[in-house]
Scaffold this active site. Structure first.
Site, short mmCIF file in Angstrom:
data_model
loop_
_atom_site.label_atom_id
_atom_site.label_comp_id
_atom_site.label_asym_id
_atom_site.label_seq_id
_atom_site.Cartn_x
_atom_site.Cartn_y
_atom_site.Cartn_z
N CYS A 110 -10.84 17.14 -39.87
CA CYS A 110 -11.66 16.36 -38.93
C CYS A 110 -12.36 17.31 -37.96
CB CYS A 110 -10.79 15.34 -38.18
SG CYS A 110 -9.88 16.03 -36.79
N CYS A 154 -3.20 15.77 -35.80
CA CYS A 154 -3.46 16.08 -37.21
C CYS A 154 -2.55 17.22 -37.70
CB CYS A 154 -4.90 16.50 -37.41
SG CYS A 154 -6.12 15.19 -37.22
N ASN A 160 0.71 15.63 -40.12
CA ASN A 160 0.18 14.71 -39.10
C ASN A 160 1.33 13.91 -38.50
OD1 ASN A 160 0.31 13.39 -41.67
ND2 ASN A 160 -1.13 11.82 -41.01
N ILE A 161 1.20 13.68 -37.19
CA ILE A 161 2.24 12.98 -36.43
C ILE A 161 1.55 11.86 -35.65
CG2 ILE A 161 4.06 13.20 -34.70
CD1 ILE A 161 4.09 16.26 -35.38
N GLU A 162 1.76 10.63 -36.09
CA GLU A 162 1.06 9.49 -35.48
C GLU A 162 1.86 8.92 -34.31
OE1 GLU A 162 -0.07 6.91 -38.73
OE2 GLU A 162 -1.62 8.35 -39.35
N CYS A 207 -10.15 19.17 -35.36
CA CYS A 207 -9.43 20.31 -35.94
C CYS A 207 -10.36 21.48 -36.21
CB CYS A 207 -8.70 19.88 -37.20
SG CYS A 207 -7.29 18.81 -36.84
N GLU A 215 -3.38 19.93 -39.26
CA GLU A 215 -3.95 21.25 -39.00
C GLU A 215 -3.63 21.71 -37.59
OE1 GLU A 215 -5.34 18.54 -40.20
OE2 GLU A 215 -7.09 18.95 -41.44
N1 THU Z 1 -5.53 13.53 -40.44
C1 THU Z 1 -5.07 14.81 -40.45
O1 THU Z 1 -3.88 15.06 -40.25
N2 THU Z 1 -5.97 15.79 -40.69
C2 THU Z 1 -7.29 15.60 -40.95
O2 THU Z 1 -8.04 16.54 -41.06
C3 THU Z 1 -7.80 14.23 -41.11
C4 THU Z 1 -6.91 13.14 -40.64
C5 THU Z 1 -4.56 12.44 -40.17
C6 THU Z 1 -4.72 11.77 -38.84
C7 THU Z 1 -4.09 10.43 -39.13
O3 THU Z 1 -2.69 10.53 -38.95
C8 THU Z 1 -4.37 10.18 -40.61
O4 THU Z 1 -4.70 11.43 -41.15
C9 THU Z 1 -5.49 9.19 -40.88
O5 THU Z 1 -6.64 9.56 -40.20
#
Ligand code: THU
Length: 144
Positions: A94, A55, A44-46, A97, A57
């Site tokens: 999520c 996300c 995940n890259i915020e 994804c 995935e």
């Molecule tokens: N996140 C994912 O990378 N994949 C998921 O299926 C659920 C959520 C990440 C998004 C965000 O950076 C962090 O988790 C919290 O939601």
């Protein structure tokens, strides 16, 4: 445990280390297996603006598709708060994804591997996670 899934779980755990998550402090890793046996990882890259966050995935899918891959067998996913120790609780993907998976896979056969550690995981078919999902077949018909 199928050996390839153990390898995939390990790759997802490794990819999680690359997570850029200074806002949620929730680190996610994914490892996507192509039909030919290649593995594409993602984390995940915020973003400071929050909504551009990607996300793990989708990072894995977009890396793979951008390199010409379109046929996939399975994805392993591992997610937990920074500082959590193995084994983790499962981290189901999520809804966004799941929809991206629907675009590039057959939901009847594509497996989502929810990883706790390299030896413990649960599997789901995409059709279980996204029943009656809308995909390319609905737009173009099954033969397209
Ligand atoms: N996140 C994912 O990378 N994949 C998921 O299926 C659920 C959520 C990440 C998004 C965000 O950076 C962090 O988790 C919290 O939601």
């Amino acid at each position: 445990m199928k050996d390839i899934y153990k390898e995939l779980a390990g790759a997802a755990i490794g990819a999680r280390e690359m997570s850029y998550s200074p806002y949620s402090h929730f680190k996610v890793g994914a490892a996507l297996l192509t039909k030919e046996g290649r593995i594409y990882t993602g984390c995940n890259i915020e973003n400071a603006a929050y909504t551009p966050t990607n996300c793990a995935e989708r990072t894995a899918f977009f890396k793979a598709v951008s390199e010409g891959e379109k046929h996939f067998r399975a994805i392993a996913i591992v997610g937990a708060a920074a500082g959590a120790g193995l084994p983790f609780d499962i981290c189901p993907p999520c809804g966004v994804c799941r929809q991206v998976m629907m675009e590039f896979t057959n939901p009847e056969t594509f497996e989502v591997i929810l990883v706790r550690d390299a030896d413990h995981y649960q599997t789901r078919l995409l059709k279980e996670l996204l029943p009656d999902g809308f995909g390319p077949d609905h737009l173009f018909g099954e033969d397209a």
